[in-house]
Write an enzyme that holds these catalytic residues in place. Structure first.
Site, PDB file in Angstrom:
ATOM      1  N   CYS A  99      13.706  10.135   6.851  1.00 31.51           N
ATOM      2  CA  CYS A  99      13.832   9.713   8.442  1.00 31.51           C
ATOM      3  C   CYS A  99      15.066  10.088   8.921  1.00 31.51           C
ATOM      4  CB  CYS A  99      13.311   8.216   8.199  1.00 31.51           C
ATOM      5  SG  CYS A  99      13.934   7.517   6.852  1.00 31.51           S
TER       6      CYS A  99
ATOM      7  N   GLU B  78      10.526  15.141  15.840  1.00 32.06           N
ATOM      8  CA  GLU B  78      10.889  14.996  14.421  1.00 32.06           C
ATOM      9  C   GLU B  78       9.965  16.192  13.434  1.00 32.06           C
ATOM     10  OE1 GLU B  78       9.497  11.560  12.248  1.00 32.06           O
ATOM     11  OE2 GLU B  78      11.232  11.452  11.073  1.00 32.06           O
TER      12      GLU B  78
ATOM     13  N   GLY C  28       3.564   3.136  13.755  1.00 30.07           N
ATOM     14  CA  GLY C  28       4.278   2.014  13.852  1.00 30.07           C
ATOM     15  C   GLY C  28       4.139   1.132  15.316  1.00 30.07           C
TER      16      GLY C  28
ATOM     17  N   GLY D   6       7.020   4.395   8.300  1.00 26.46           N
ATOM     18  CA  GLY D   6       6.335   5.632   8.249  1.00 26.46           C
ATOM     19  C   GLY D   6       6.616   6.098   9.793  1.00 26.46           C
ATOM     20  N   SER D   7       5.493   6.713  10.301  1.00 27.60           N
ATOM     21  CA  SER D   7       5.617   7.237  11.561  1.00 27.60           C
ATOM     22  C   SER D   7       6.005   6.246  13.009  1.00 27.60           C
ATOM     23  CB  SER D   7       4.468   8.243  11.730  1.00 27.60           C
ATOM     24  OG  SER D   7       3.234   7.692  11.941  1.00 27.60           O
ATOM     25  N   THR D   8       6.488   6.675  13.811  1.00 31.32           N
ATOM     26  CA  THR D   8       6.638   6.140  15.128  1.00 31.32           C
ATOM     27  C   THR D   8       5.090   5.748  15.657  1.00 31.32           C
ATOM     28  OG1 THR D   8       8.811   6.739  15.433  1.00 31.32           O
ATOM     29  CG2 THR D   8       7.872   5.968  17.492  1.00 31.32           C
ATOM     30  N   GLU D   9       4.616   6.792  15.750  1.00 34.14           N
ATOM     31  CA  GLU D   9       3.205   6.503  16.269  1.00 34.14           C
ATOM     32  C   GLU D   9       2.501   5.389  15.679  1.00 34.14           C
ATOM     33  OE1 GLU D   9       1.132  10.238  15.695  1.00 34.14           O
ATOM     34  OE2 GLU D   9      -1.012   9.261  16.312  1.00 34.14           O
TER      35      GLU D   9
ATOM     36  N   GLU E 210      10.211   0.372  10.065  1.00 33.82           N
ATOM     37  CA  GLU E 210      11.322   1.651   9.888  1.00 33.82           C
ATOM     38  C   GLU E 210      10.635   3.022  10.297  1.00 33.82           C
ATOM     39  OE1 GLU E 210      14.516   1.057   9.115  1.00 33.82           O
ATOM     40  OE2 GLU E 210      14.566  -1.023   7.985  1.00 33.82           O
TER      41      GLU E 210
ATOM     42  N   LYS F 267       0.725  -1.153  -0.119  1.00 31.96           N
ATOM     43  CA  LYS F 267      -0.010  -0.008   0.030  1.00 31.96           C
ATOM     44  C   LYS F 267       0.929   1.126  -0.017  1.00 31.96           C
ATOM     45  CE  LYS F 267      -1.980   2.564   3.216  1.00 31.96           C
ATOM     46  NZ  LYS F 267      -1.716   3.897   2.390  1.00 31.96           N
TER      47      LYS F 267
END
Ligand code: NAD
Length: 474
Positions: A288, A385, A237, A232-235, A254, A180
Site C-alpha cells: 500500500c 494505484e 473502505g 484493504g482497498s479504498t473502495e 488503512e 477475516k
C-alpha cells in the site's frame, strides 16, 4: 566459463498443509455452514487447500464466542497476565518461523527472502512490542478500558503481518477479536489459529473466519461488534465507513496509496536506485505504501533512469521459494489482470513502457518489473494505484514543484525523499501530506513506529504507542 545459474530452493517439507480447513471459533476448528473456497499457489496454480466460507450463522457464532471471552476472561484479566500470552505467541512465531515463511510464500507468491527476513520477524516483533505495553497502558495516555469485540478484515499482500498489526494491539488492550483473512491467502491465519491453541490462549479470545467479501461485510456490519479495523482497498473502505456511520462502532481504515519517491539532484544515485527498486519491486509492488511514483529532478533524470534500468535488469524474477529470487508471483489472476489493464491504459495514454529483460515461468501469475517514462500528472498510471511491479516516472525542476506533484493525489500514505541535505529533507517532509515519510531509505517498518494515512488512504494509526488508541476507550 559460462555462468550457470544454480537455484537454491527452500524445502516445502517444513509445512504440513491439510486438504481442508474449518473455521477457528471458541478455540476450536469447527465446520462452517456455507460453501468452500480453494486457495492456490500463485506461482504454480496448484490448489493448496480448501477453506470454509463463513456465512451469517458462523459470523454470529464467532462474535458470540469473542463476546463471552471478553466478558468472562480476557477483559477482566490483568494486563500483566495478558502480556504473558502475547510473549508466548511471539516466541512460538519465532520457533515456527521457517514453516510460517514457507507457508506464506506458497500461499501468497512473495519471495522466501522477504517472508523469511521481513514478514515473519516483524510478526514476532509486533507481538513482543505490544506484550510490553499490556501492563503499561496507563502510561500510554489513551485510558485503560478495552472496547470489547473487534472485527478485523485484512488483505492478501502481507497476510500474517497484517494479522499481527491487527491482533497484537487489540489483545494487549484487552479486546477480543474476530479476524477475516483475505480469500486468496487464508493459510497463515489458520496456522496462527494453531499457534493460539499452542499458546493456550483462552478460547474465544481470537477467532478466525475465512471467506470472501461477503463474509467481511457480515462481520463488520454485525451489531454486536464494538470496533472495526479494516485494511484493504479504498473502495471497500468507503463502503465500510458508510455502513458503520451512525453506529457506536469505532473504526480505523488503512487503505490504498500512490506514494511519491522524490529524488533530488544531490542524492547519492546508487543508493537512490536501491531505494527506488525496494520501493516498487518489494513484494511485487503489492504494497500500500509502495513508491509507485518516481519524481526525479530533471537534471539527473537521464543518468538515474539508465542506472535504474541496469539495476532492474539484474532482478531475478521467478520461483518464490528460491532463496535468490527478488520478485515473485502476482498474488492472483484477478490482480494480474488489473495490473495488465492499467499498464495498457498507460500505453494508450502515450507513456513509454520499458520492461526488465527476464524469462517468466510458463505457469502461474507473473508480471515483469516495468517502468513507464514520459508520464504526466493527468495520466491514470500517475493517479491510480496499480498494486503491482510498475513504476511511473515524472520529473520536476524545483522543490516546490516536487511537493506540489507529490501531494497531487487523493492518497496520502507514504513518501520518500532522497537528498544529501538534511535541511532540504526536513523542509520538504514538512509539506508532504503523507502518514510516513522516509528519508534516504524506503519501506522501513518497525513495531514502535506508527503507520497510517491521510486523505483517502484512511484514518487511524497502527503500530507504536499511537496504535493503542484505536483499541481503548478513554
Ligand atoms: P479489498 O478491499 O478488495 O479486500 C481486502 C479485504 O476486505 C479482503 O479480506 C476482502 O475479502 C474484504 N472485503 C471485500 N469486500 C468487503 C466488504 N464489502 N466488506 C468487508 N470486507 C470486504 O482489497 P485487496 O484487493 O484485497 O487489497 C489491496 C488493497 O489493500 C490495496 O488498495 C492496498 O493499497 C490496500 N492495502 C492497504 C494497506 C494499508 O495499511 N494502508 C495495507 C495493505 C493493503
Amino acid at each position: 566459463m559460462a555462468f550457470e545459474y544454480a537455484p537454491a530452493p527452500e524445502s516445502r517439507s517444513v509445512v504440513d498443509i491439510r486438504a481442508s480447513y474449518g473455521l477457528f471459533i471458541g478455540g476450536e476448528f469447527v465446520d462452517g455452514s456455507g460453501g468452500r473456497i480453494k486457495t492456490v499457489n500463485p506461482a504454480t496454480e496448484e490448489v493448496l487447500a480448501e477453506v470454509a466460507e463463513a456465512g451469517s450463522d458462523d459470523v454470529d457464532r464467532a462474535v458470540a464466542a469473542a463476546r463471552t471471552a471478553f466478558d468472562q476472561v480476557w477483559g477482566p484479566m490483568p494486563g500483566r497476565e495478558r502480556a504473558k500470552y502475547l510473549y508466548r505467541i511471539a516466541r512460538i512465531v519465532q520457533e515456527r518461523a521457517r514453516e510460517l515463511a514457507v507457508l506464506e510464500t506458497i500461499d501468497n507468491g512473495k519471495p522466501i527472502r522477504e517472508s523469511r527476513d521481513v514478514d515473519v520477524p516483524l510478526v514476532a516483533a509486533h507481538f513482543f512490542y505490544y506484550a510490553g505495553w499490556a501492563d503499561k497502558l496507563r502510561y500510554a495516555g489513551f485510558g485503560e478500558r478495552p472496547l470489547g469485540v473487534a472485527a478485523q478484515v485484512i488483505p492478501w499482500n502481507f497476510p500474517l503481518l497484517m494479522l499481527a498489526w491487527k491482533i497484537a494491539p487489540a489483545l494487549a488492550c484487552g479486546n477480543t477479536v474476530v479476524l477475516k483473512p483475505a480469500e486468496t491467502t487464508p493459510l497463515t491465519a489458520l496456522a496462527f489459529a494453531e499457534i493460539c491453541q499452542q499458546a493456550e490462549l483462552p478460547p474465544g479470545v481470537v477467532n478466525i473466519v475465512t471467506g470472501a467479501g461477503e463474509t467481511g461485510r457480515l462481520l463488520v456490519e454485525h451489531p454486536a461488534v464494538d470496533k472495526v479495523a479494516f485494511t484493504g482497498s479504498t473502495e471497500v473502505g468507503k463502503q465500510i465507513a458508510r455502513s458503520v456511520a451512525g453506529s457506536r462502532k469505532r473504526v480505523t481504515l488503512e487503505l490504498g496509496g500512490k506514494a511519491a519517491n522524490i529524488v533530488f539532484d544531490d542524492a547519492p544515485i546508487d543508493q537512490a536506485v536501491e531505494g527506488i527498486v525496494n520501493g516498487i519491486f518489494f513484494n511485487q509492488g503489492h504494497v500500500c505504501c509502495a513508491g509507485s511514483r518516481l519524481l526525479v529532478q530533471e537534471s539527473i533524470a537521464g543518468d538515474l533512469l539508465d542506472a535504474l534500468k541496469r539495476r532492474m535488469a539484474l532482478l531475478r524474477v521467478g520461483d518464490p521459494l528460491d532463496k535468490n529470487t527478488d520478485v515473485g508471483a502476482i498474488n492472483s489472476a484477478v490482480q494480474l489482470e488489473r495490473i495488465r489493464r492499467l499498464s495498457e491504459i498507460g500505453d494508450a495514454e502515450g507513456a513509454e513502457r520499458w520492461t526488465a529483460p527476464c524469462e517468466l515461468p510458463d505457469r502461474g501469475f507473473w508480471f515483469a518489473p516495468t517502468v513507464f517514462t514520459g508520464v504526466s500528472q493527468a495520466h491514470r498510471i500517475a493517479r491510480e494505484e496499480i498494486f503491482g511491479p510498475v513504476l511511473s516516472v515524472l520529473t520536476f525542476r524545483t522543490p516546490a514543484e516536487a511537493v506540489e506533484k507529490a501531494n497531487n493525489t487523493p492518497y496520502g500514505l507514504s513518501a520518500g525523499i532522497w537528498s544529501e541535505k538534511g535541511s532540504r529533507i526536513l523542509a520538504v517532509a514538512d509539506k508532504l501530506r503523507a502518514g510516513v515519510v522516509w528519508a534516504n531509505t524506503f519501506n522501513k517498518f518497525d513495531p514502535a513506529s506508527p503507520f497510517g494515512g491521510y486523505k483517502e488512504s484512511g484514518y487511524g494509526r497502527e503500530g507504536g504507542r499511537h496504535g493503542l488508541e484505536a483499541y481503548l476507550d478513554r
